[in-house]
Design a protein around this motif. Structure first.
Motif, PDB file in Angstrom:
ATOM      1  N   PRO A   1     -10.173   3.337   5.255  1.00  0.00           N
ATOM      2  CA  PRO A   1     -10.915   2.107   5.534  1.00  0.00           C
ATOM      3  C   PRO A   1     -11.145   1.941   7.033  1.00  0.00           C
ATOM      4  O   PRO A   1     -10.219   2.135   7.827  1.00  0.00           O
ATOM      5  N   ASP A   2     -12.379   1.608   7.434  1.00  0.00           N
ATOM      6  CA  ASP A   2     -12.670   1.510   8.860  1.00  0.00           C
ATOM      7  C   ASP A   2     -12.581   0.070   9.365  1.00  0.00           C
ATOM      8  O   ASP A   2     -12.958  -0.224  10.488  1.00  0.00           O
ATOM      9  N   VAL A   3     -12.042  -0.825   8.550  1.00  0.00           N
ATOM     10  CA  VAL A   3     -11.822  -2.189   8.991  1.00  0.00           C
ATOM     11  C   VAL A   3     -10.601  -2.209   9.910  1.00  0.00           C
ATOM     12  O   VAL A   3      -9.657  -1.442   9.739  1.00  0.00           O
ATOM     13  N   GLU A   4     -10.652  -3.077  10.914  1.00  0.00           N
ATOM     14  CA  GLU A   4      -9.576  -3.134  11.903  1.00  0.00           C
ATOM     15  C   GLU A   4      -8.249  -3.524  11.260  1.00  0.00           C
ATOM     16  O   GLU A   4      -8.189  -4.395  10.385  1.00  0.00           O
TER      17      GLU A   4
ATOM     18  N   GLN B   1      -5.427  -5.285   6.274  1.00  0.00           N
ATOM     19  CA  GLN B   1      -6.833  -5.279   5.879  1.00  0.00           C
ATOM     20  C   GLN B   1      -7.198  -3.883   5.358  1.00  0.00           C
ATOM     21  O   GLN B   1      -6.617  -2.883   5.778  1.00  0.00           O
ATOM     22  N   GLY B   2      -8.153  -3.838   4.456  1.00  0.00           N
ATOM     23  CA  GLY B   2      -8.583  -2.554   3.912  1.00  0.00           C
ATOM     24  C   GLY B   2      -7.748  -2.070   2.749  1.00  0.00           C
ATOM     25  O   GLY B   2      -7.928  -0.946   2.282  1.00  0.00           O
ATOM     26  N   VAL B   3      -6.804  -2.909   2.279  1.00  0.00           N
ATOM     27  CA  VAL B   3      -6.034  -2.577   1.083  1.00  0.00           C
ATOM     28  C   VAL B   3      -6.217  -3.705   0.070  1.00  0.00           C
ATOM     29  O   VAL B   3      -6.580  -4.828   0.416  1.00  0.00           O
ATOM     30  N   PHE B   4      -5.930  -3.393  -1.182  1.00  0.00           N
ATOM     31  CA  PHE B   4      -6.161  -4.343  -2.262  1.00  0.00           C
ATOM     32  C   PHE B   4      -5.166  -5.499  -2.213  1.00  0.00           C
ATOM     33  O   PHE B   4      -3.962  -5.285  -2.066  1.00  0.00           O
ATOM     34  N   SER B   5      -5.698  -6.719  -2.323  1.00  0.00           N
ATOM     35  CA  SER B   5      -4.893  -7.938  -2.454  1.00  0.00           C
ATOM     36  C   SER B   5      -3.857  -8.067  -1.331  1.00  0.00           C
ATOM     37  O   SER B   5      -2.653  -8.146  -1.570  1.00  0.00           O
TER      38      SER B   5
END
Length: 202
Positions: free
Chosen positions: A10-13, A34-38
């Motif tokens: 995931p390229d989100v910070e 961020q970039g992981v589920f829940s």
């Protein structure tokens, strides 16, 4: 963009946080990001699956497909210390978190590794496979997780799935019935179905 929770990287910070949840009688501290589920809480579907799961009588390890930061696999491993739990995900950030969370919660009977569905899973005799499948990845991905579970289960091994009715529970049930010749609704909660199929003795 590759900031989906089912992306490899995931390229989100990154913006990690820690949450606390009680699962199967144990209190867990989970690092999420961020970039992981829940990321803000252990989602209701996973919690329903964790609490409903009953260990099969057959010997063998367990497999958590799409483990994320680890709530399903780690809570079962903590509770079932005599069983090895394999935890797989395609998301490298999620896997790194799962490793950290295993150490934080002193869970040692786990094997955590990257796998796109079953591509890197070489064990073929699991007593149970559990999944809260990545609905947003699409029906084809979800159904391939169901389809390929069969060849990774021992005889009388069980596939456990949590899925919302509105997100495909009826079609998942049809798929499981065709694969295993049986499917059971273990419980229904707030639109979530906990489904189970058993690999019958040939």
């Amino acid at each position: 963009m590759t900031n989906h929770y089912y992306s490899h990287n995931p390229d989100v910070e990154s913006n990690p946080q820690t949450i606390t949840f009680e699962l199967r009688g144990h209190t867990f501290r989970f690092k999420t990001d961020q970039g992981v589920f829940s990321k803000k809480e252990v989602d209701f579907g996973s919690r329903a699956l964790i609490e409903a799961f009953e260990i099969p009588a057959v010997k063998g390890a367990l497999l958590d497909v799409g483990c994320g930061y680890g709530p399903i696999g780690l809570s079962l491993a903590k509770d079932l210390v005599d069983r090895k739990v394999h935890m797989i995900d395609v998301n490298e950030r999620a896997l790194s978190l799962a490793e950290e969370n295993a150490k934080e919660n002193k869970v040692q009977n786990v094997s955590i590794y990257q796998s796109d569905r079953y591509a890197s899973v070489f064990e073929k005799e699991f007593a149970a496979i559990l999944t809260n499948p990545p609905i947003r990845a699409g029906k084809e991905t979800v159904h391939s997780i169901l389809e390929n579970s069969y060849d990774h289960l021992t005889e009388l091994g069980e596939l456990w799935v949590v899925i919302q009715k509105k997100q495909g529970a009826p079609s998942a049930m049809d798929k499981m019935e065709k694969l295993f010749s049986n499917v059971e609704i273990v419980t229904r909660k707030k639109g979530y179905y906990i489904l189970k199929s058993v690999k019958e003795i040939r």
